[in-house]
Structure formats: structure tokens, C-alpha cells
Design an enzyme around this catalytic site. Structure first.
Site, PDB file in Angstrom:
ATOM      1  N   TYR A   1       0.776  -1.458  -0.073  1.00  0.00           N
ATOM      2  CA  TYR A   1       0.022  -0.036  -0.100  1.00  0.00           C
ATOM      3  C   TYR A   1       0.943   1.137  -0.104  1.00  0.00           C
ATOM      4  CZ  TYR A   1      -3.923   3.030   1.517  1.00  0.00           C
ATOM      5  OH  TYR A   1      -4.666   4.306   1.556  1.00  0.00           O
ATOM      6  N   ASP A   2       1.864   1.424   0.968  1.00  0.00           N
ATOM      7  CA  ASP A   2       2.624   2.452   1.204  1.00  0.00           C
ATOM      8  C   ASP A   2       3.409   3.017  -0.032  1.00  0.00           C
ATOM      9  OD1 ASP A   2       1.694   1.958   3.885  1.00  0.00           O
ATOM     10  OD2 ASP A   2       3.289   2.328   4.612  1.00  0.00           O
ATOM     11  N   GLU A   3       4.176   1.680  -0.540  1.00  0.00           N
ATOM     12  CA  GLU A   3       5.111   2.067  -1.611  1.00  0.00           C
ATOM     13  C   GLU A   3       4.488   2.165  -2.964  1.00  0.00           C
ATOM     14  OE1 GLU A   3       7.871   2.833  -1.205  1.00  0.00           O
ATOM     15  OE2 GLU A   3       9.064   1.772   0.152  1.00  0.00           O
ATOM     16  N   GLY A   4       3.230   1.537  -3.091  1.00  0.00           N
ATOM     17  CA  GLY A   4       2.315   1.642  -4.135  1.00  0.00           C
ATOM     18  C   GLY A   4       1.786   2.971  -4.394  1.00  0.00           C
TER      19      GLY A   4
ATOM     20  N   SER B   1     -14.607   2.213  12.609  1.00  0.00           N
ATOM     21  CA  SER B   1     -15.601   1.213  12.546  1.00  0.00           C
ATOM     22  C   SER B   1     -15.738  -0.054  13.397  1.00  0.00           C
ATOM     23  CB  SER B   1     -15.649   0.821  10.810  1.00  0.00           C
ATOM     24  OG  SER B   1     -14.429   0.452  10.163  1.00  0.00           O
TER      25      SER B   1
ATOM     26  N   PRO C   1       2.184   2.531  12.551  1.00  0.00           N
ATOM     27  CA  PRO C   1       2.950   3.938  12.799  1.00  0.00           C
ATOM     28  C   PRO C   1       2.451   4.203  14.196  1.00  0.00           C
ATOM     29  CG  PRO C   1       1.920   4.040  10.781  1.00  0.00           C
ATOM     30  CD  PRO C   1       1.469   2.675  11.401  1.00  0.00           C
ATOM     31  N   ARG C   2       3.518   4.948  15.062  1.00  0.00           N
ATOM     32  CA  ARG C   2       3.098   5.423  16.470  1.00  0.00           C
ATOM     33  C   ARG C   2       2.380   6.509  16.627  1.00  0.00           C
ATOM     34  NH1 ARG C   2       3.057   2.847  20.568  1.00  0.00           N
ATOM     35  NH2 ARG C   2       3.148   4.902  21.529  1.00  0.00           N
TER      36      ARG C   2
END
Ligand code: NAD
Ligand code: UDP
Ligand code: UDP
Length: 315
Positions: A144-147, A188, A273-274
């Protein structure tokens, strides 16, 4: 009025965007492969002469005639984007190439729904657009992030190389009605758990933070970004800078639903992620925008939506 294409238009954000654009008098073409979106999200628009739905996967070429493109197609929740990670990267990368190719051919303006995930587990706080991020390229969130990062690269190369009119928005955690009830996203999940009287699952110790934006505020910022002057490309952060710990969110949901659910702790997923908070100075300056709906108000509307869904399912 410009004719607008919304990819991922049957999803959570896409359906609200289509609704708002149709309401403004645009002709809207909604394209979706229903991977995480659903017909029910856009059922109220079917039959409206300004709205058209097309089942299509953006990893394949698309030949239509439009003036503006909002590219939202991509599963957004960790459960869904990790279900078929290769397809997730293809959707972001091949999908961006196809939509940029389309924008190039028809000379359309094109907006990319990017994400705060391009910052990864950030080392600076709050996150500003000039920060390049701290992203694991080989982890479970990387598809997801790199895409999304590669999609941003493609947008900026089509802009530099072909002179396309581009806009890149980096969306921070957004919630509201029509979120998928089982997609594992925190708002949700907590509401559905609380309404069902089930345990509220806090991952880790619940001290990690997120900043939650109500969907109506977000859509307003997206449309304003599309309508900025052509020399404005972004990237631009959009989200609500008010930051909460996940534990605070859980406690607020339990209180507002008057639920008897208990808070229970489960392992923290890897690369979670923190902390996360958008710096929205640029959005304030360029769009004259800031969120207007606070967490309590937004949660009330979202809880009432899920209550309605649960009651309808029980009938
Ligand atoms: P969602 O999963 O509800 O919507 C995504 C939509 O894209 C769905 O309708 C899905 O069926 C469709 N889709 C997926 N792959 C496709 C493909 N190959 N071809 C055509 N359609 C496809 O998620 P959302 O929350 O509405 O997110 C919309 C966009 O906003 C995504 O690009 C997401 O990355 C981005 N975003 C959302 C958030 C958030 O908090 N909701 C945060 C950051 C970025
Ligand atoms: N494309 C599309 N619709 C169009 C025009 C192009 O889906 O109306 C796709 C096409 O399949 C191509 C991609 O967009 O692979 C990139 O197009 P571009 O013109 O940038 O590159 P090329 O055609 O040279 O690969
Ligand atoms: N989270 C949680 N319980 C849940 C779902 C999520 O504690 O049932 C946490 C998750 O670990 C993360 C935060 O809530 O720290 C936000 O998760 P979400 O998947 O909604 O968004 P993202 O991590 O992509 O920001």
C-alpha cells in the site's frame, strides 16, 4: 459543467464524493470493480440522470471522455489491502498509469487520492508535505505505502514530462457513514464492537495516536483542491489535526454508545505507525479550508449510521 470520472466511486470516500459532485450539477461517471466498495453505497444515485456507474478494474485501460478525474480506486484498510498485496500494488501503479494515460489523451485534470502512509512511521511530528517519510519497503504494509508513493512519482513525472494538470492530496485517517463494517479500520471496528456489546480490541497498549477527519470535511477539501489554479499540484495534506490516542477513541466510543463492552488488548500489527497528525498549514493557506466537524459530532453521525445498518440486518 465539467464531466467527472471518480475511480473507486462505490467505496466509502468515493460514494460521498460522487454524491457531492452530482449535487453540484456535474455529470459523474463512477468506475469501480466492487473489490471493497458496494452497490448499496451508491444505490441512492442510481437513476439520477447525472450519474453513471461502470464496473471496471483500473489496472486495465479505460477509454472514456471526461474533463476531470478523481483517482480513488485502491483498497484502503490494512485487512483489505493485505488480502492480495500484489493486486494492491498493481491497482496503485498500473491504475495510476492508465488514469494518467487517459488524462493525457483527453486533456483532463487529474487528482490522486494519496495517503499519510507515504510518511510511514514518521520521525517528525506533525507531518509536513516536505517530509519524505520513513517507510519499510519490504513489510506487510509496503504494497500500500510504496504503491501510493510510486503513484505520486508517476503523477509528478506525467506533470514534468507531459505537462498534465495534476493534484495530489495526502489523506489522513478519515471516518464516517459507509465505512465497511468489517474492514478492520479502527473507528468502524470500535463502533461495531461497542454496539454489539463485544470486546473492544486495542492493538498494543492503545497509546499510539491518530487524527481523525470526518468524511464531509475531507470531501470538501478534495473538491477545493481539484479547483485550485493549474500551477498548484500539491502534494497537500488533508485531515483533521486534532490527535487522539487509540485508547481515548475507544473510551469515547464506549461512552457515546453506552456500551458494556470491555477494552481488551491484542498484539500490535507490524509496522503500525506510533503517531500521526497532519500539519494542514498548506491546506489552510491554499484552500482556505480547515475541518469543521469535531470527533464527538462525527462519531455521533457514524454511530447512528452503524446502528441503522445493524437494525436493518436484524430485520
Ligand atoms: P474503500 O476501500 O472504501 O474504497 C476503495 C474503492 O476502490 C472501493 O470501492 C473498491 O472496490 C475500489 N477498487 C479497489 N481496487 C480497484 C480496482 N483495481 N479497480 C477499480 N476499483 C477498485 O476505501 P476508501 O476509504 O474510500 O479510500 C478511497 C481512497 O482514498 C483510496 O485510494 C485510499 O487509499 C485513499 N485514502 C483513504 C483514507 C481513509 O482514511 N479512508 C486515508 C488515506 C487515503
Ligand atoms: N490509457 C487508457 N486510456 C486512454 C489512454 C491511455 O487507459 O484513454 C492507458 C494505456 O493503456 C496506456 C497507459 O494509459 O498503457 C499510459 O498511456 P500513455 O499514453 O502515457 O503511454 P503509452 O500509451 O505510450 O504506454
Ligand atoms: N487499531 C486498534 N484496534 C482495532 C483496529 C485498529 O487498536 O480494532 C489500531 C491500529 O493498530 C492502528 C490504529 O488503530 O494503530 C488505526 O488503525 P487503522 O487500521 O484504522 O488505520 P491506519 O493504521 O492505517 O492508520
Amino acid at each position: 459543467m465539467p464531466k467527472v470520472l471518480v475511480t473507486g466511486g462505490a467505496g466509502f470516500l468515493g460514494s460521498h464524493l460522487c454524491e457531492r459532485l452530482v449535487g453540484q450539477g456535474h455529470d459523474v461517471l463512477c468506475v469501480d470493480n466492487y473489490f471493497t466498495g458496494s452497490r448499496s453505497n451508491i444505490a441512492h444515485l442510481i437513476g439520477n440522470p447525472r450519474f453513471e456507474m461502470m464496473r471496471h478494474d483500473v489496472t486495465f485501460p479505460l477509454y472514456v471522455e471526461v474533463d476531470q478525474i478523481y483517482n480513488l480506486a485502491c483498497p484502503a484498510s490494512p485487512i483489505h489491502y493485505q488480502f492480495d498485496p500484489v493486486q494492491t500494488t498493481k491497482t496503485s501503479v498500473h491504475g495510476a498509469i492508465n488514469m494518467l494515460g487517459l488524462a493525457k489523451r483527453v486533456k483532463a485534470k487529474i487528482l490522486q487520492a494519496s495517503t499519510s502512509e507515504v510518511y510511514g512511521d514518521p520521525e517528525i511530528h506533525p507531518q509536513v508535505e516536505s517530509y519524505w517519510g520513513h517507510v519499510n519497503p519490504v513489510g506487510v504494509r509496503s504494497c500500500y505505502d510504496e504503491g501510493k508513493r510510486c503513484a505520486e512519482t508517476l503523477f509528478f513525472d506525467y506533470w514534468r514530462q507531459h505537462g498534465l494538470k495534476i493534484k495530489v492530496v495526502r489523506i489522513f485517517n478519515t471516518y464516517g457513514p459507509r465505512m465497511h463494517p468489517n474492514d478492520g479500520r479502527v473507528v468502524s471496528n470500535f463502533i461495531v464492537q461497542a454496539l454489539g456489546g463485544n470486546d473492544i480490541t486495542l492493538y498494543g497498549d492503545g497509546s499510539q495516536t491518530r487524527s481523525f477527519c470526518y468524511v464531509d470535511d475531507l470531501i470538501e477539501a478534495m473538491i477545493r483542491t481539484m479547483n485550485t489554479p493549474n500551477d498548484f499540484t500539491g502534494p497537500i495534506n488533508i485531515g483533521n489535526p486534532r490527535e487522539f490516542t487509540i485508547r481515548e477513541l475507544a473510551e469515547q466510543v464506549v461512552a457515546m454508545t453506552r456500551s458494556r463492552s470491555r477494552l481488551v488488548f491484542a498484539p500490535l500489527p507490524s509496522d503500525d505507525p506510533r503517531q500521526r497528525q497532519p500539519d494542514i498549514s498548506l491546506a489552510r493557506a491554499v484552500l482556505g479550508w480547515e475541518p469543521t466537524i469535531d470527533l464527538r459530532d462525527g462519531l455521533e453521525r457514524t454511530i447512528s449510521y452503524f446502528r441503522g445498518q445493524l437494525m436493518a440486518a436484524a430485520e
